[in-house]
Design an enzyme around this catalytic site. Sequence first.
Site, PDB file in Angstrom:
ATOM      1  N   ASP A   1     -26.289 -89.457 -27.922  1.00 40.96           N
ATOM      2  CA  ASP A   1     -27.296 -90.302 -28.579  1.00 40.96           C
ATOM      3  C   ASP A   1     -28.609 -89.574 -28.892  1.00 40.96           C
ATOM      4  O   ASP A   1     -29.214 -89.822 -29.939  1.00 40.96           O
ATOM      5  CB  ASP A   1     -27.586 -91.550 -27.731  1.00 40.96           C
ATOM      6  CG  ASP A   1     -26.427 -92.549 -27.738  1.00 40.96           C
ATOM      7  OD1 ASP A   1     -25.419 -92.298 -28.434  1.00 40.96           O
ATOM      8  OD2 ASP A   1     -26.524 -93.583 -27.051  1.00 40.96           O
TER       9      ASP A   1
ATOM     10  N   ASP B   1     -11.589 -95.519 -26.198  1.00 34.68           N
ATOM     11  CA  ASP B   1     -11.847 -94.086 -26.222  1.00 34.68           C
ATOM     12  C   ASP B   1     -12.730 -93.857 -27.421  1.00 34.68           C
ATOM     13  O   ASP B   1     -12.527 -94.452 -28.489  1.00 34.68           O
ATOM     14  CB  ASP B   1     -10.558 -93.262 -26.310  1.00 34.68           C
ATOM     15  CG  ASP B   1     -10.819 -91.810 -25.894  1.00 34.68           C
ATOM     16  OD1 ASP B   1     -11.746 -91.578 -25.087  1.00 34.68           O
ATOM     17  OD2 ASP B   1     -10.120 -90.911 -26.378  1.00 34.68           O
TER      18      ASP B   1
END
Length: 200
Positions: free
Chosen positions: A159, A73
């Site tokens: 990102d 996670d």
Amino acid sequence: MSERKQVVLATRNQGKVKEFNKLFSELGWEGISLANFEGVPEVVEDGETFEANAVKKAVTISTYLGLPAVGDDSGLEVDALGGRPGVYSARYAGEHATDEENWRKLLGELEGVPDEKRTARFRCTLVYVEPGKEPVIATGACEGVIAREPAGTNGFGYDPVFYLPAEGKMMAQLSPEQKNQLSHRANAMKRLLETMKVEE
């Protein structure tokens, strides 16, 4: 450990599967996606921490399939937002939000926040479980700053807006090889392997 250890990746996120397999290839492991198995139970990520969710995923999948499994996670912690989005990173803008919807919501919340207060980190908790054994847990992080505008087309998630001062680039502007040297997932994987070697 055997030369080619087959490990089930407790995820259907194809971006994660690609990254894991690049990392796994260096270890002589073969990562198998959940997409290769039928009838695998859906794991509800209702934990309040990355570790709780990763343990739940790895243990559930390993127990169901009777195979070694890796659960992960991960998410983004933004200091100016008190650590949000955290465990809600993948669904920050809603349950079925796209990556772009999530980072656009984030940029909206950080509007007016000065550059020096836009510090953040990607954090990843990895859990390796073999049937009948205690989980092996490792955490990695990657420090950066939330940019004001997106850039780059590589990677996934946040990102495009995660700036790495040391690289002078967004995470999404790095090649997969570069990302696998310094990402939170790569750092967690290195720690996981170190821990497992100690326990052997």
